[in-house]
Design a protein around this motif. Structure first.
Motif, short mmCIF file in Angstrom:
data_model
loop_
_atom_site.label_atom_id
_atom_site.label_comp_id
_atom_site.label_asym_id
_atom_site.label_seq_id
_atom_site.Cartn_x
_atom_site.Cartn_y
_atom_site.Cartn_z
N ALA A 403 0.84 -1.20 0.00
CA ALA A 403 0.00 0.00 0.00
C ALA A 403 0.88 1.25 0.00
N LEU A 404 0.39 2.30 -0.63
CA LEU A 404 1.18 3.52 -0.76
C LEU A 404 0.56 4.65 0.05
N PRO A 405 1.12 4.93 1.23
CA PRO A 405 0.62 6.06 2.02
C PRO A 405 0.67 7.35 1.20
N ARG A 406 -0.25 8.25 1.48
CA ARG A 406 -0.35 9.47 0.66
C ARG A 406 0.71 10.51 1.05
N ARG A 407 1.46 10.99 0.07
CA ARG A 407 2.42 12.09 0.21
C ARG A 407 3.52 11.77 1.23
N THR A 408 3.85 10.49 1.40
CA THR A 408 4.71 10.08 2.51
C THR A 408 6.09 9.61 2.06
N TYR A 409 6.14 8.81 1.00
CA TYR A 409 7.42 8.25 0.54
C TYR A 409 7.78 8.82 -0.83
N THR A 410 9.12 8.95 -1.04
CA THR A 410 9.61 9.48 -2.32
C THR A 410 9.96 8.32 -3.25
N ARG A 411 10.34 8.68 -4.46
CA ARG A 411 10.71 7.63 -5.44
C ARG A 411 11.91 6.79 -4.95
N THR A 412 12.85 7.41 -4.22
CA THR A 412 14.00 6.59 -3.79
C THR A 412 13.57 5.58 -2.72
N HIS A 413 12.56 5.93 -1.94
CA HIS A 413 12.03 4.92 -1.01
C HIS A 413 11.45 3.75 -1.81
N LEU A 414 10.76 4.09 -2.89
CA LEU A 414 10.18 3.02 -3.71
C LEU A 414 11.28 2.22 -4.40
N ASP A 415 12.37 2.90 -4.76
CA ASP A 415 13.50 2.17 -5.36
C ASP A 415 14.05 1.13 -4.37
N HIS A 416 14.10 1.51 -3.09
CA HIS A 416 14.57 0.56 -2.06
C HIS A 416 13.65 -0.67 -2.03
N VAL A 417 12.35 -0.43 -2.18
CA VAL A 417 11.40 -1.55 -2.20
C VAL A 417 11.70 -2.45 -3.39
N GLY A 418 11.92 -1.84 -4.55
CA GLY A 418 12.21 -2.62 -5.76
C GLY A 418 13.48 -3.44 -5.59
N GLN A 419 14.54 -2.83 -5.01
CA GLN A 419 15.81 -3.56 -4.83
C GLN A 419 15.64 -4.71 -3.84
N SER A 420 14.87 -4.49 -2.79
CA SER A 420 14.67 -5.55 -1.79
C SER A 420 13.89 -6.71 -2.42
N LEU A 421 12.89 -6.36 -3.22
CA LEU A 421 12.10 -7.41 -3.87
C LEU A 421 12.98 -8.23 -4.81
N GLU A 422 13.87 -7.52 -5.50
CA GLU A 422 14.77 -8.21 -6.42
C GLU A 422 15.62 -9.25 -5.67
N ALA A 423 16.11 -8.86 -4.49
CA ALA A 423 16.94 -9.79 -3.70
C ALA A 423 16.11 -10.99 -3.23
N VAL A 424 14.87 -10.76 -2.86
CA VAL A 424 14.01 -11.87 -2.44
C VAL A 424 13.77 -12.81 -3.63
N VAL A 425 13.53 -12.22 -4.79
CA VAL A 425 13.22 -13.03 -5.97
C VAL A 425 14.41 -13.92 -6.34
#
Ligand code: F0G
Length: 502
Positions: A403-425
């Protein structure tokens, strides 16, 4: 770019992988049990987790805290009536309170409620009223990965069949959930809503909107429904409210506040009945469980939530994260909505059977990898097992919601999510499944305690031997060994590309 800049900031806690592994073990592998400081990026929910604007804080200071007749209530009431057209507006502390107040006035035991998909608290409140909630998602929703618009629609043929069928006399109301949170956050088209409203009118059944994400739904209508191309989200939202007899609103979503909600009603007699429950359980009708400052912040937040520039940046953030997820090979419910992405954990982790909760397994793995909190929407949420942990009912899909909280996280926070997911995959074959060791009778995903189980072929069977908590000689038993191997597997997959995990 985001149409705002940042005025107040909050530090993000840093945790080590080992701290996260220990925290997970302590809370019985249920991410709802974590303390906030154990979470680095919190994508558990978009509810009440948004950032207030300067205008909202300022409005809050001007709040009138009178017990009765508060100035803030009258400003709020007028703004909400202008948006929704409902003359009776009852403030409540959050969406599920609106559900309880409405259902206690409208439902009698044995009745049925119909919906494109009931949200989980809505379903629970229907059940607590002694009634049955039936979901009628449109058939297109079944194809998770096909990016068709408006997969949140209700199945109009199914609705007509229910309204004309043998149970028709027991149908108390229809609820349209905008956007459809239980079906991947997909929007409902105005065409579908208008047709559902016409059917309800024809059969004399009241129609309510679960309007938690009404602004996001309206935005997606302007983008994807050709008849509404030139319309503003505000105009679409107003038209949607006008098609219904009332609404249940969790202002924690598209009111962009930390707490609050309301019930909007056309029918005066129903409003009077609801007021009785409101006074007994929430508060006097001019505050209903909220402070004057909350009412002011909602009034302002409802306007900001309908700003097309804000809505577009929200869509773009979701699209950015969706692209990162697709890049790792993870399949999503398509197209991505605005408030959340829904990852197909069942597809990613085929070695984990539904009753070993692949969505939950992915949530735990993502937490260990990157300190990211998310929530399963699969068989932990919707399934049922017998006392041995063997499946009785499985969910139709095994999803993980980011879920994406409103006006709370920036694109680099989302990049961290993408990198973490990649490591799990990269290590997905080693992600363990889970089994419940302590259940709860209702809404079990909030409170259940679980433990990891190795579920891969050739490692251990996926049917659940009863958990063995014995000490001493039993610890040498096969199940005890499996448990300790499963616990090690939770911590196991470090990043293998030389990158140090956080
Ligand atoms: N309806 C919908 C569609 C929701 O998504 C929620 C809450 C509610 C009603 C209940 O509102 O939380 O204010 O009592 N959804 C949150 C979520 C909790 O994470 O999706 P509430």
């Amino acid at each position: 770019m985001e149409p705002y800049r940042i005025k107040a900031v909050e530090p993000i806690p840093t945790t080590t992988r080992q701290q996260r592994v220990s925290a997970l073990d302590r809370v019985g592998y249920n991410l709802f049990g974590l303390r906030a400081e154990e979470v680095m990026i919190d994508l558990l929910t978009d509810s009440g987790t948004g950032a207030l604007s300067a205008a909202q804080w300022a409005a809050g200071v001007a709040g009138d805290e009178s017990y009765a007749g508060s100035r803030s209530f009258h400003r709020f009431r007028e703004a909400v009536e202008e948006l929704t057209s409902y003359p009776h507006i009852l403030p409540v502390h959050q969406g599920r309170a609106a559900e309880r107040v409405l259902f206690s006035a409208l439902l009698v035991p044995g009745q049925i409620t119909l919906s494109n998909t009931h949200f989980d608290t809505t379903r629970a409140n229907v059940a607590l009223s002694g009634c049955q909630a039936r979901d009628l998602p449109c058939p297109r929703a079944r194809n998770l990965h096909r990016p068709e618009p408006f997969k949140g629609d209700i199945d109009l043929d199914g609705l007509a069949a229910q309204l004309r069928g043998p149970d028709s006399s027991r149908i108390a109301l229809v609820i349209m959930t905008l956007t459809n949170n239980g079906e991947g956050g997909q929007p409902v088209s105005m065409d579908n809503l208008a047709r559902a409203a016409a059917l309800c009118r024809e059969h004399g059944v009241p129609l309510f909107l679960d309007a938690a994400r009404f602004a996001e739904n309206a935005y997606l209508v302007t983008q994807c429904e050709s008849a509404y191309g030139g319309h503003s989200p505000t105009d679409v939202a107003k038209e949607a409210f006008r098609l219904a007899d009332g609404c249940l609103m969790s202002a924690k979503k598209d009111g962009i506040v930390h707490i609050g909600g309301f019930l909007g009603l056309r029918d005066e007699a129903l409003a009077r009945r609801c007021e009785l429950t409101l006074i007994a359980t929430e508060g006097f009708p001019t505050y209903g469980g909220l402070a004057g400052r909350d009412l002011e912040m909602i009034t302002q937040g409802l306007t900001e939530a309908l700003d097309p520039r804000y809505l577009r940046s929200r869509a773009e953030a979701a699209a950015h994260l969706a692209a990162l997820c697709r890049g790792t090979g993870v399949r999503l419910v398509e197209p991505p909505g605005l408030h959340a992405l829904y990852l197909d954990a069942g597809h990613l982790l085929p070695h984990i059977a539904p009753h070993r909760f692949p969505g939950h397994a992915l949530a735990c793995a993502l937490y260990v990898e990157g300190g990211i909190r998310s929530v399963e929407l699969g068989s932990l949420y919707l399934g049922k097992e017998d006392s041995n942990g063997d499946p009785v009912v499985s969910a139709p899909y095994e999803l993980l919601r980011l879920a994406l909280p409103r006006r709370t996280y920036t694109r680099t926070h989302l990049d961290h999510v993408g990198q973490s997911l990649e490591a799990v995959v990269r290590n997905k074959d080693r992600v363990p499944g889970y089994r419940i060791v302590e259940d709860a009778p209702l809404l079990r995903h909030f409170r259940a305690r679980l433990e990891p189980v190795l579920a891969g072929p050739g490692i251990v069977g996926t049917t659940g031997a009863a958990p063995d908590h014995g000490e001493g000689p039993d610890d040498r038993s096969e199940s005890a060994q499996n448990r300790s191997r499963a616990r090690r597997a939770v911590a196991a997959p470090p990043a293998t590309d030389g990158r140090r995990p956080a």
